[in-house]
Write a protein that holds these residues in place. Structure first.
Motif, PDB file in Angstrom:
ATOM      1  N   GLY A  46       0.842  -1.183   0.000  1.00  0.00           N
ATOM      2  CA  GLY A  46       0.000   0.000   0.000  1.00  0.00           C
ATOM      3  C   GLY A  46       0.879   1.235   0.000  1.00  0.00           C
ATOM      4  N   THR A  47       0.290   2.390   0.154  1.00  0.00           N
ATOM      5  CA  THR A  47       1.068   3.627   0.220  1.00  0.00           C
ATOM      6  C   THR A  47       1.302   4.044   1.662  1.00  0.00           C
ATOM      7  OG1 THR A  47       0.087   4.338  -1.869  1.00  0.00           O
ATOM      8  CG2 THR A  47       1.225   6.016  -0.585  1.00  0.00           C
ATOM      9  N   GLY A  48       0.249   4.136   2.447  1.00  0.00           N
ATOM     10  CA  GLY A  48       0.378   4.524   3.851  1.00  0.00           C
ATOM     11  C   GLY A  48      -0.054   3.404   4.777  1.00  0.00           C
ATOM     12  N   GLY A  49       0.535   3.376   5.968  1.00  0.00           N
ATOM     13  CA  GLY A  49       0.100   2.428   6.992  1.00  0.00           C
ATOM     14  C   GLY A  49       0.726   1.050   6.944  1.00  0.00           C
ATOM     15  N   LYS A  50       1.609   0.786   5.968  1.00  0.00           N
ATOM     16  CA  LYS A  50       2.195  -0.560   5.858  1.00  0.00           C
ATOM     17  C   LYS A  50       2.987  -0.939   7.104  1.00  0.00           C
ATOM     18  CE  LYS A  50       4.687   0.224   2.156  1.00  0.00           C
ATOM     19  NZ  LYS A  50       4.405   1.678   2.020  1.00  0.00           N
ATOM     20  N   SER A  51       3.926  -0.077   7.480  1.00  0.00           N
ATOM     21  CA  SER A  51       4.804  -0.393   8.613  1.00  0.00           C
ATOM     22  C   SER A  51       4.017  -0.523   9.907  1.00  0.00           C
ATOM     23  CB  SER A  51       5.869   0.687   8.771  1.00  0.00           C
ATOM     24  OG  SER A  51       6.683   0.755   7.622  1.00  0.00           O
ATOM     25  N   SER A  52       3.072   0.387  10.114  1.00  0.00           N
ATOM     26  CA  SER A  52       2.262   0.322  11.329  1.00  0.00           C
ATOM     27  C   SER A  52       1.445  -0.962  11.369  1.00  0.00           C
ATOM     28  CB  SER A  52       1.325   1.534  11.410  1.00  0.00           C
ATOM     29  OG  SER A  52       2.060   2.726  11.561  1.00  0.00           O
ATOM     30  N   THR A  53       0.892  -1.357  10.217  1.00  0.00           N
ATOM     31  CA  THR A  53       0.090  -2.586  10.158  1.00  0.00           C
ATOM     32  C   THR A  53       0.946  -3.803  10.456  1.00  0.00           C
ATOM     33  OG1 THR A  53      -1.420  -1.571   8.562  1.00  0.00           O
ATOM     34  CG2 THR A  53      -1.424  -3.971   8.694  1.00  0.00           C
ATOM     35  N   VAL A  54       2.159  -3.856   9.900  1.00  0.00           N
ATOM     36  CA  VAL A  54       3.070  -4.968  10.190  1.00  0.00           C
ATOM     37  C   VAL A  54       3.354  -5.033  11.689  1.00  0.00           C
ATOM     38  CG1 VAL A  54       5.422  -5.847   9.882  1.00  0.00           C
ATOM     39  CG2 VAL A  54       4.165  -4.993   7.911  1.00  0.00           C
ATOM     40  N   TYR A  55       3.681  -3.891  12.259  1.00  0.00           N
ATOM     41  CA  TYR A  55       4.050  -3.840  13.676  1.00  0.00           C
ATOM     42  C   TYR A  55       2.881  -4.257  14.574  1.00  0.00           C
ATOM     43  CZ  TYR A  55       6.155  -2.066  17.990  1.00  0.00           C
ATOM     44  OH  TYR A  55       6.681  -1.967  19.251  1.00  0.00           O
ATOM     45  N   VAL A 135      -2.220  -8.062   1.398  1.00  0.00           N
ATOM     46  CA  VAL A 135      -3.074  -7.023   1.955  1.00  0.00           C
ATOM     47  C   VAL A 135      -2.770  -5.677   1.309  1.00  0.00           C
ATOM     48  CG1 VAL A 135      -3.763  -5.851   4.085  1.00  0.00           C
ATOM     49  CG2 VAL A 135      -3.072  -8.262   4.164  1.00  0.00           C
ATOM     50  N   LEU A 136      -3.813  -4.932   0.959  1.00  0.00           N
ATOM     51  CA  LEU A 136      -3.659  -3.553   0.493  1.00  0.00           C
ATOM     52  C   LEU A 136      -4.226  -2.621   1.560  1.00  0.00           C
ATOM     53  CD1 LEU A 136      -2.919  -1.625  -1.974  1.00  0.00           C
ATOM     54  CD2 LEU A 136      -5.414  -1.513  -2.275  1.00  0.00           C
ATOM     55  N   THR A 137      -3.370  -1.742   2.113  1.00  0.00           N
ATOM     56  CA  THR A 137      -3.830  -0.775   3.109  1.00  0.00           C
ATOM     57  C   THR A 137      -4.569   0.385   2.448  1.00  0.00           C
ATOM     58  OG1 THR A 137      -1.690   0.373   3.023  1.00  0.00           O
ATOM     59  CG2 THR A 137      -1.975  -1.349   4.720  1.00  0.00           C
ATOM     60  N   ASN A 138      -4.006   0.921   1.374  1.00  0.00           N
ATOM     61  CA  ASN A 138      -4.573   2.039   0.610  1.00  0.00           C
ATOM     62  C   ASN A 138      -3.638   2.322  -0.557  1.00  0.00           C
ATOM     63  OD1 ASN A 138      -2.410   3.827   1.652  1.00  0.00           O
ATOM     64  ND2 ASN A 138      -3.573   3.777   3.551  1.00  0.00           N
ATOM     65  N   LEU A 139      -4.036   3.194  -1.447  1.00  0.00           N
ATOM     66  CA  LEU A 139      -3.168   3.545  -2.570  1.00  0.00           C
ATOM     67  C   LEU A 139      -3.449   4.976  -3.001  1.00  0.00           C
ATOM     68  CD1 LEU A 139      -1.037   1.888  -4.291  1.00  0.00           C
ATOM     69  CD2 LEU A 139      -2.734   2.014  -6.118  1.00  0.00           C
ATOM     70  N   TYR A 140      -2.400   5.775  -3.025  1.00  0.00           N
ATOM     71  CA  TYR A 140      -2.493   7.136  -3.558  1.00  0.00           C
ATOM     72  C   TYR A 140      -1.123   7.506  -4.125  1.00  0.00           C
ATOM     73  CZ  TYR A 140      -0.862   8.105   1.271  1.00  0.00           C
ATOM     74  OH  TYR A 140      -0.206   8.100   2.467  1.00  0.00           O
ATOM     75  N   LYS A 154       0.673   1.581  -9.507  1.00  0.00           N
ATOM     76  CA  LYS A 154      -0.428   0.675  -9.164  1.00  0.00           C
ATOM     77  C   LYS A 154      -0.170  -0.730  -9.714  1.00  0.00           C
ATOM     78  CE  LYS A 154      -4.531   1.097 -11.173  1.00  0.00           C
ATOM     79  NZ  LYS A 154      -5.888   1.624 -11.488  1.00  0.00           N
ATOM     80  N   ARG A 155       0.317  -0.803 -10.941  1.00  0.00           N
ATOM     81  CA  ARG A 155       0.598  -2.120 -11.534  1.00  0.00           C
ATOM     82  C   ARG A 155       1.681  -2.859 -10.753  1.00  0.00           C
ATOM     83  NH1 ARG A 155      -0.802   0.323 -16.572  1.00  0.00           N
ATOM     84  NH2 ARG A 155       1.289   1.183 -16.836  1.00  0.00           N
ATOM     85  N   ALA A 156       2.677  -2.109 -10.268  1.00  0.00           N
ATOM     86  CA  ALA A 156       3.735  -2.737  -9.473  1.00  0.00           C
ATOM     87  C   ALA A 156       3.150  -3.354  -8.202  1.00  0.00           C
ATOM     88  CB  ALA A 156       4.807  -1.711  -9.115  1.00  0.00           C
ATOM     89  N   LYS A 157       2.258  -2.623  -7.538  1.00  0.00           N
ATOM     90  CA  LYS A 157       1.600  -3.173  -6.354  1.00  0.00           C
ATOM     91  C   LYS A 157       0.765  -4.403  -6.725  1.00  0.00           C
ATOM     92  CE  LYS A 157       2.634   0.114  -3.245  1.00  0.00           C
ATOM     93  NZ  LYS A 157       3.449  -0.160  -2.046  1.00  0.00           N
ATOM     94  N   GLY A 158       0.140  -4.333  -7.889  1.00  0.00           N
ATOM     95  CA  GLY A 158      -0.715  -5.430  -8.325  1.00  0.00           C
ATOM     96  C   GLY A 158       0.029  -6.743  -8.509  1.00  0.00           C
ATOM     97  N   LYS A 159       1.316  -6.670  -8.794  1.00  0.00           N
ATOM     98  CA  LYS A 159       2.091  -7.896  -9.004  1.00  0.00           C
ATOM     99  C   LYS A 159       2.123  -8.769  -7.751  1.00  0.00           C
ATOM    100  CE  LYS A 159       5.017  -5.895 -12.607  1.00  0.00           C
ATOM    101  NZ  LYS A 159       6.365  -5.402 -12.978  1.00  0.00           N
ATOM    102  N   LEU A 160       1.988  -8.151  -6.572  1.00  0.00           N
ATOM    103  CA  LEU A 160       1.913  -8.947  -5.348  1.00  0.00           C
ATOM    104  C   LEU A 160       0.626  -9.760  -5.324  1.00  0.00           C
ATOM    105  CD1 LEU A 160       2.974  -9.720  -2.526  1.00  0.00           C
ATOM    106  CD2 LEU A 160       1.803  -7.690  -1.628  1.00  0.00           C
ATOM    107  N   ASP A 173     -12.590   1.067   1.036  1.00  0.00           N
ATOM    108  CA  ASP A 173     -12.797   2.510   0.972  1.00  0.00           C
ATOM    109  C   ASP A 173     -11.854   3.176  -0.023  1.00  0.00           C
ATOM    110  OD1 ASP A 173     -14.859   2.550   2.794  1.00  0.00           O
ATOM    111  OD2 ASP A 173     -13.561   2.926   4.520  1.00  0.00           O
ATOM    112  N   ASP A 174     -10.855   2.435  -0.472  1.00  0.00           N
ATOM    113  CA  ASP A 174      -9.888   3.011  -1.412  1.00  0.00           C
ATOM    114  C   ASP A 174     -10.454   2.999  -2.833  1.00  0.00           C
ATOM    115  OD1 ASP A 174      -6.740   3.694  -1.482  1.00  0.00           O
ATOM    116  OD2 ASP A 174      -7.318   2.683  -3.344  1.00  0.00           O
ATOM    117  N   ALA A 175     -10.173   4.060  -3.571  1.00  0.00           N
ATOM    118  CA  ALA A 175     -10.710   4.198  -4.931  1.00  0.00           C
ATOM    119  C   ALA A 175     -10.203   3.119  -5.872  1.00  0.00           C
ATOM    120  CB  ALA A 175     -10.347   5.580  -5.483  1.00  0.00           C
ATOM    121  N   ASN A 176      -9.083   2.487  -5.548  1.00  0.00           N
ATOM    122  CA  ASN A 176      -8.491   1.467  -6.414  1.00  0.00           C
ATOM    123  C   ASN A 176      -8.773   0.042  -5.956  1.00  0.00           C
ATOM    124  OD1 ASN A 176      -6.650   3.243  -8.264  1.00  0.00           O
ATOM    125  ND2 ASN A 176      -6.267   3.985  -6.185  1.00  0.00           N
TER     126      ASN A 176
END
Length: 511
Positions: A46-55, A135-140, A154-160, A173-176
């Protein structure tokens, strides 16, 4: 030392680079025996919240009795062993990642949680990691210059999500969201903020009902409500019962370098946060509205190395509008001229109306910049130090790393400042406490600093009794009480506490 990576970046054509990274990933997995096949692997992107979610997920699963490993911007963890990430790299290289996965297996870990970045994916660092859950947290928009546009990002994230995981979990809630939900998976799970009933946010934390269970978490801000919901959704997908999740949830707290309060007993607040891009910065300012404070003093910079140059003046403009004082400093210049980066951030602050030397300063040395913020702060103020969080180094030219931690530096400077403050007030310094009724001043107490470092007060008995119990100043959202034994701090607290009211105090007066 000879650096093969720099040679590869400079001279090898793009297609061959891809093959190089692909081959390394394949080789690394083979050498370490494909360890991810023996783990439940959760990939967070995702863009935001990845590290916090892992922790937070690692803490919750551990509290629920799981042995876990994790890799993220914040920390590395293998069972009971863990340390802050000192690599200045979110997703480690292929051999390092596979080695850590094998160590997790050997330590008896049940799950591995991997913060998986778009740039790591482009370099095949995720290859031959058997992701059970993605998991996708969000994307912007972020890292746009590195990827050549948002769609490429976005395509790079999609490869996961194209790795055919058993479960995919997406922030609806994310537009993508639909883009990621279209990838194949045995189980597709959506979460959105509407899943949280009776959601309340305040300066103490977040409170909500989820799956008919009540949760009270000491995490601040709407973005942490999303992070917490994401973690709970992942935990449920991994087979934990709602009762197990609710019981383990109190472990979800204290994320290093994420809205982290620095407390050395000072009369103002300091928060260290990782926010380094405009959306996160805007979210931070939305969150601190809930925290009682007077002035906001903000220390910030922007990263170098060609990373998203367009955001630099935007960051300056946000802080220029929101903060009372802005101090722009060095962050991670890499091979760029740090002063030029500072100047680009400054342009935005000037556009927002800030004036150099009045409420805007450019200070190249980051330690000096933090010291300047502390020197400006008075009781009740809030200092924000953003951009690095708990990172353990500043990256400069020629791939050198200077050991660093914003939190450690802030604590050191606070301690030095408080020592200087004590020496600033000699024996005999005093504060007078008055009542002001119908224009008549009446001295109620005279409090004097003694040779032993304590304060002795004389005056009206009822006032002295109250002073002996302590004088409160709001720190980190809670009243902190200073007593006469606290010396100069007590005098400072008196000056801050008794002002513009029936009882009012003088400033500290030297003999």
């Amino acid at each position: 030392m000879f650096n093969w990576n720099r040679v590869i970046k400079k001279f090898i054509p793009k297609l061959l680079k891809k093959f190089y990274h692909f081959a390394l990933a394949k080789l690394a997995a083979f050498v370490y025996g494909y360890p991810s096949r023996k783990l439940i692997v959760v990939g967070i992107t995702g863009t935001g919240g990845k590290s916090s979610t892992v922790y937070l997920l690692a803490r919750l699963l551990e509290a629920a009795g799981w042995k876990v490993g994790a890799t993220s911007t914040v920390f590395f963890k293998i069972g009971e062993w863990e340390k802050l990430n000192d690599k200045k790299m979110t997703m480690l290289g292929r051999f390092q990642t596979q080695k850590m996965l094998r160590q997790m297996v050997r330590t008896g870990c049940k799950a591995a949680i991997i913060e998986t970045t778009s740039q790591g994916i482009e370099q095949f660092r995720h290859l031959d990691i058997d992701y059970n859950t993605v998991v996708l947290t969000n994307l912007y928009p972020e890292h746009i210059e590195a990827h050549g546009g948002f769609e490429n990002y976005k395509r790079a994230k999609g490869k996961l999500f194209a790795t055919h995981p058993k479960t995919s979990i997406v922030n609806a809630d994310d537009a993508n969201a639909e883009y990621f939900l279209n990838f194949p998976a045995e189980n597709k799970i959506k979460f959105n903020l509407a899943d949280l009933r009776d959601l309340k946010l305040d300066e103490q934390g977040i409170y909500f009902v989820w799956n008919n269970a009540r949760f009270d978490l000491p995490l601040l801000g709407k973005f942490n409500a999303y992070n917490a919901l994401c973690v709970l959704t992942i935990a449920k997908s991994l087979g934990l019962s709602i009762e197990e999740i609710q019981k383990a949830a109190p472990a979800m707290q204290n994320i290093p370098g994420r809205l982290e309060f620095i407390d050395e007993g000072q009369l103002f607040k300091i928060i260290v946060d990782y926010a380094y891009e405009p959306k996160a910065m805007a979210g931070l300012y939305e969150t601190i509205k809930m925290i009682p404070h007077q002035k906001v003093i903000h220390v910030l910079g922007s990263t170098g190395g060609g990373r998203d140059k367009a955001r630099r003046p935007i960051l300056g403009q946000i802080v220029g509008k929101q903060a009372d004082y802005a101090i722009i400093t060095n962050e991670d210049p890499y091979d760029e001229n740090p002063q030029e980066i500072i100047d680009q951030v400054t342009k935005g602050a000037l556009l927002a109306g800030k004036k150099k030397g009045e409420n805007l300063w450019r200070i190249l040395d980051r330690r000096e910049a933090i010291g300047k913020a502390i020197s400006l702060a008075v009781a009740g103020d809030l200092i924000l130090i953003t951009g690095k969080g708990a990172e353990q180094a500043i990256c400069v030219a020629n791939e050198k790393k200077i050991p660093w931690d914003d939190r450690r530096v802030a604590r050191e400077l606070l301690k030095n400042n408080m020592s200087e403050e004590k020496s600033k007030y000699p024996i005999g310094s005093f504060v007078d406490l008055f009542t002001n009724e119908k224009g008549n001043r009446r001295l109620r107490a005279h409090c004097v600093l003694q040779a032993d470092g304590a304060v002795i007060c004389t005056g009206d008995t009822d006032v002295l009794t109250a002073l002996d119990r302590g004088v409160s100043v709001l720190i980190d959202n809670e009243p902190r009480y200073y007593q006469p034994k606290d010396g100069a701090k007590f005098l400072l607290a008196m000056s801050a506490h008794f002002s513009n009211s029936y009882l009012f105090a003088s400033e500290i007066t030297q003999p």
